[in-house]
Each structure stands twice: as C-alpha cells, then as structure tokens.
Design a protein around this motif. Sequence first.
Motif, PDB file in Angstrom:
ATOM      1  N   PHE A  37       0.835  -1.193   0.000  1.00 35.41           N
ATOM      2  CA  PHE A  37       0.000   0.000   0.000  1.00 35.41           C
ATOM      3  C   PHE A  37       0.876   1.252   0.000  1.00 35.41           C
ATOM      4  O   PHE A  37       1.898   1.310   0.688  1.00 35.41           O
ATOM      5  CB  PHE A  37      -0.887   0.032   1.250  1.00 35.41           C
ATOM      6  CG  PHE A  37      -1.755  -1.177   1.436  1.00 35.41           C
ATOM      7  CD1 PHE A  37      -3.095  -1.154   1.091  1.00 35.41           C
ATOM      8  CD2 PHE A  37      -1.230  -2.354   1.963  1.00 35.41           C
ATOM      9  CE1 PHE A  37      -3.898  -2.275   1.279  1.00 35.41           C
ATOM     10  CE2 PHE A  37      -2.021  -3.476   2.152  1.00 35.41           C
ATOM     11  CZ  PHE A  37      -3.359  -3.442   1.799  1.00 35.41           C
ATOM     12  N   LEU A  38       0.440   2.267  -0.731  1.00 32.02           N
ATOM     13  CA  LEU A  38       1.106   3.567  -0.721  1.00 32.02           C
ATOM     14  C   LEU A  38       0.072   4.632  -0.413  1.00 32.02           C
ATOM     15  O   LEU A  38      -1.000   4.671  -1.037  1.00 32.02           O
ATOM     16  CB  LEU A  38       1.753   3.862  -2.077  1.00 32.02           C
ATOM     17  CG  LEU A  38       2.482   5.207  -2.184  1.00 32.02           C
ATOM     18  CD1 LEU A  38       3.814   5.141  -1.443  1.00 32.02           C
ATOM     19  CD2 LEU A  38       2.721   5.593  -3.644  1.00 32.02           C
ATOM     20  N   SER A  39       0.375   5.502   0.552  1.00 27.68           N
ATOM     21  CA  SER A  39      -0.520   6.607   0.906  1.00 27.68           C
ATOM     22  C   SER A  39       0.274   7.901   0.855  1.00 27.68           C
ATOM     23  O   SER A  39       1.394   7.976   1.387  1.00 27.68           O
ATOM     24  CB  SER A  39      -1.098   6.386   2.307  1.00 27.68           C
ATOM     25  OG  SER A  39      -1.945   7.463   2.674  1.00 27.68           O
ATOM     26  N   TRP A  40      -0.333   8.954   0.246  1.00 30.85           N
ATOM     27  CA  TRP A  40       0.438  10.190   0.056  1.00 30.85           C
ATOM     28  C   TRP A  40      -0.499  11.379  -0.149  1.00 30.85           C
ATOM     29  O   TRP A  40      -1.412  11.326  -0.971  1.00 30.85           O
ATOM     30  CB  TRP A  40       1.340  10.048  -1.163  1.00 30.85           C
ATOM     31  CG  TRP A  40       2.392  11.114  -1.326  1.00 30.85           C
ATOM     32  CD1 TRP A  40       2.792  12.017  -0.407  1.00 30.85           C
ATOM     33  CD2 TRP A  40       3.191  11.351  -2.487  1.00 30.85           C
ATOM     34  NE1 TRP A  40       3.789  12.814  -0.916  1.00 30.85           N
ATOM     35  CE2 TRP A  40       4.058  12.418  -2.190  1.00 30.85           C
ATOM     36  CE3 TRP A  40       3.261  10.759  -3.744  1.00 30.85           C
ATOM     37  CZ2 TRP A  40       4.970  12.920  -3.110  1.00 30.85           C
ATOM     38  CZ3 TRP A  40       4.170  11.239  -4.665  1.00 30.85           C
ATOM     39  CH2 TRP A  40       5.027  12.311  -4.348  1.00 30.85           C
ATOM     40  N   ASN A  41      -0.257  12.442   0.614  1.00 30.04           N
ATOM     41  CA  ASN A  41      -0.889  13.733   0.337  1.00 30.04           C
ATOM     42  C   ASN A  41      -0.019  14.425  -0.710  1.00 30.04           C
ATOM     43  O   ASN A  41       1.083  14.888  -0.415  1.00 30.04           O
ATOM     44  CB  ASN A  41      -0.976  14.582   1.611  1.00 30.04           C
ATOM     45  CG  ASN A  41      -1.630  15.932   1.362  1.00 30.04           C
ATOM     46  OD1 ASN A  41      -1.478  16.538   0.307  1.00 30.04           O
ATOM     47  ND2 ASN A  41      -2.365  16.423   2.349  1.00 30.04           N
ATOM     48  N   VAL A  42      -0.527  14.503  -1.944  1.00 27.77           N
ATOM     49  CA  VAL A  42       0.293  14.962  -3.080  1.00 27.77           C
ATOM     50  C   VAL A  42       0.221  16.468  -3.291  1.00 27.77           C
ATOM     51  O   VAL A  42       0.914  16.998  -4.171  1.00 27.77           O
ATOM     52  CB  VAL A  42      -0.117  14.240  -4.374  1.00 27.77           C
ATOM     53  CG1 VAL A  42       0.222  12.765  -4.280  1.00 27.77           C
ATOM     54  CG2 VAL A  42      -1.601  14.441  -4.671  1.00 27.77           C
ATOM     55  N   ARG A  43      -0.650  17.161  -2.556  1.00 23.84           N
ATOM     56  CA  ARG A  43      -0.790  18.616  -2.673  1.00 23.84           C
ATOM     57  C   ARG A  43      -1.149  19.058  -4.087  1.00 23.84           C
ATOM     58  O   ARG A  43      -0.666  20.061  -4.596  1.00 23.84           O
ATOM     59  CB  ARG A  43       0.485  19.321  -2.212  1.00 23.84           C
ATOM     60  CG  ARG A  43       0.791  19.204  -0.742  1.00 23.84           C
ATOM     61  CD  ARG A  43      -0.295  19.798   0.128  1.00 23.84           C
ATOM     62  NE  ARG A  43      -0.538  21.195  -0.162  1.00 23.84           N
ATOM     63  CZ  ARG A  43       0.166  22.199   0.371  1.00 23.84           C
ATOM     64  NH1 ARG A  43       1.154  21.934   1.201  1.00 23.84           N
ATOM     65  NH2 ARG A  43      -0.136  23.440   0.069  1.00 23.84           N
ATOM     66  N   GLY A  44      -1.992  18.289  -4.761  1.00 24.54           N
ATOM     67  CA  GLY A  44      -2.511  18.711  -6.055  1.00 24.54           C
ATOM     68  C   GLY A  44      -2.000  17.887  -7.219  1.00 24.54           C
ATOM     69  O   GLY A  44      -0.815  17.573  -7.306  1.00 24.54           O
TER      70      GLY A  44
END
Length: 365
Positions: free
Chosen positions: A8-15
């Motif tokens: 699993f990969l989780s990321w806040n990409v900021r747009g």
Amino acid sequence: MLAQPINFLSWNVRGLNCPDRRSTVNATIASSSCHVVCLQETKLDNIDQFTAAFLGGHRLCSFAQRPANGTRGGILLLWDDLLLEMSNITFTTYCLSAMVRVRDSGVRFKITTVYGPTDPSLKDAFFAELISQKPPVGVAWIASGDFNQIYRARDKNKRNVNTSRINRFRATLTSCELKEIHLQNRRFTWSNERANPTLSKLDSFFCNADWDTTFNDHVLHALSSSLSDHCPLLLADDKGPRRPKTFKFENFWTSMPGFSEVVQKAWVEPVEHTEPHIILFHKPKKTAMRLSQWSRGLFSKAKVHLHAALLVILRLDIAQERRLLSPEELDLRARLKRRVISLAVLEKARKKQCARIANIKEGDA
C-alpha cells in the motif's frame, strides 16, 4: 501470510492539477511496486480514466475518487484489479472506503482513505465520521491517509499542542478499535517548509486486530517527500516491494498441447468494464497472466518428469549390464529417451529465444 503480498502507498500529493506533478507522482508509484495507492488532496473535482491510468501506470488502472470541493481536498484510490476486487465503494465528507477481496486467496478487508479537515471547528465532525466507518465485528480494517491530526504530543516538534483534541482523537481510535502501524524510519511526515520548521506526524496507517493478524509481515516506511510537504508512506511486506515480473512470450508455447485452449478461454473471460479501449487493454493482459500460470504448471511438472526419466534410464542402464532387458523394459527405455530429447529441444528453443546475437557470436569465437 498471503501467497501474494499486497503493498500500500498513501500520500498527500498537494494537487494533481499540473502535468509535471502528475509525472512525479507516476514515477513515485511506479518505483514503489505497490498494489493499492491512496492519494489525498488531489485538488481535482473530477478525475477521468486517462488521468488515473497515467498516474497508476499499466498495473493500477482501476480507480475510485472522492471529488475535491473546487480546488480543495479530493481523494483518489488506485488499485491493481488483476490482484484485487473492490466493492461497496462509498465516500463521505472526509473518507473514501471500499471492501477489498484478494483474488488468489479470497481474503477480504475494508480500506478507508482519509483526508481530515484543517479547520479546528470541523475536527469533531471528522472524528464522528471516522467512527461511522467502523465495519462489523470480525471484518479486517485498515485506515490510512492525512488525518491532519496528531494523537500524541511527541508527534509534533513544538510544544503548542491541543491536548483536548488529542484526547478526543485517541478516544475515536479506541472506539474504532484501531491501533497505529509503527513508522520505521521517520518521526514526522509533514513540514511547513520554513527555516525553523514545524514538523508533525499527520499521515498514518491504522488497523484493527483482524487486519494485523492477516497482514502480520507488513512494515511501514516513509519515502522522500519529493514535490509535497508530506512524505509518502509505503506499507509493504517485510521482504520489501518487488517489481512484477515482465511477461515474455515463449515461441515454443504455440507447439505445446493446450496452448490454444488457454488463449481462447482467457480471451472470453468477462471484463468488468464497458469502454471498448479499456476492454482491449485488459484482454491481452489477462491472456498473458493465464499463459504465465499455464506455463508455470506445465514446466514445473516437466522438470520433475525429466529428472524421473533420467533416473529410470540410469537404473535400466545399470540393469542391462547384468542381464537382458525385457521387451517392456526396452520399450520403456526407448520412450523415456524420446521424452528426454523432446524436453531438451524445448529448452534449446527457449535459450535460443533468450540469447542475443552478440552472445552467440562471442560464444562461437
């Protein structure tokens, strides 16, 4: 322990509203070799099939989204639908949830991706929504994402913490029966990117006891923050993410019994899509997977047969030194020798396809 580890990969990409940012996200996903990707703060009110396919690459082409509110928020879930089946996909104000079934083992669990509010006045509504996502007893559950909330004072490098809100968040996790999956290599996951930065652990993976028991070999690591002020979190089995094997068509397959039947059966398998270009993408992919499975079963048995044949031939050779072989033994020996030759021909054809012309020339020299 699962036969096929799910990473699993989780990321806040900021747009994701810039082509260069999408390219960077695509490169991070590709290098992680994950099977499920949870992206927060997409800032897109709609993500089409082409954008999702570009982000996830050829493997993670299935997706679900929680649209952004204008250019605020937004959640995107990508997954490999050859390994996983998603159902009961729902989204609420701060969460996107789905039931997941691992196709090869039948293991089921619930996944919830979270993008929590930054406004303090909305925190309690978020906590209540998270409690509402709790599945029935006995269902494995994993929740990940940017919670925009710490649950321990040490998850921030400065002392200005809201103890009351921390306690309410801890009570929420207790009510959900969730515990944190320990992050191995970082203390914090977010920075305000200033000269004297504020650092916090806003991004996390939480799971219940049922999920932890099923996926007990998984460990959590942070990757480079890259273009974002949040770092991606990779939850993978303890042997580390592995790149999927590249499909290679073997020329001699066409001469093997059962080849045509495998191709025909794979081609007519139903595809859970209606768009013609997506169907055309999935059919060769599924055919390749079925051919790989067929080949593994066929040639793992072939190696056993080869060693068994050589052993029996050796025994008959030894027996022939002491006595005359019976007609049945002579016939068996002849048939086994023909079988060994046929297996050797297949191996030669295989090596011929794998070898490069340069290697052949160098070998002759």
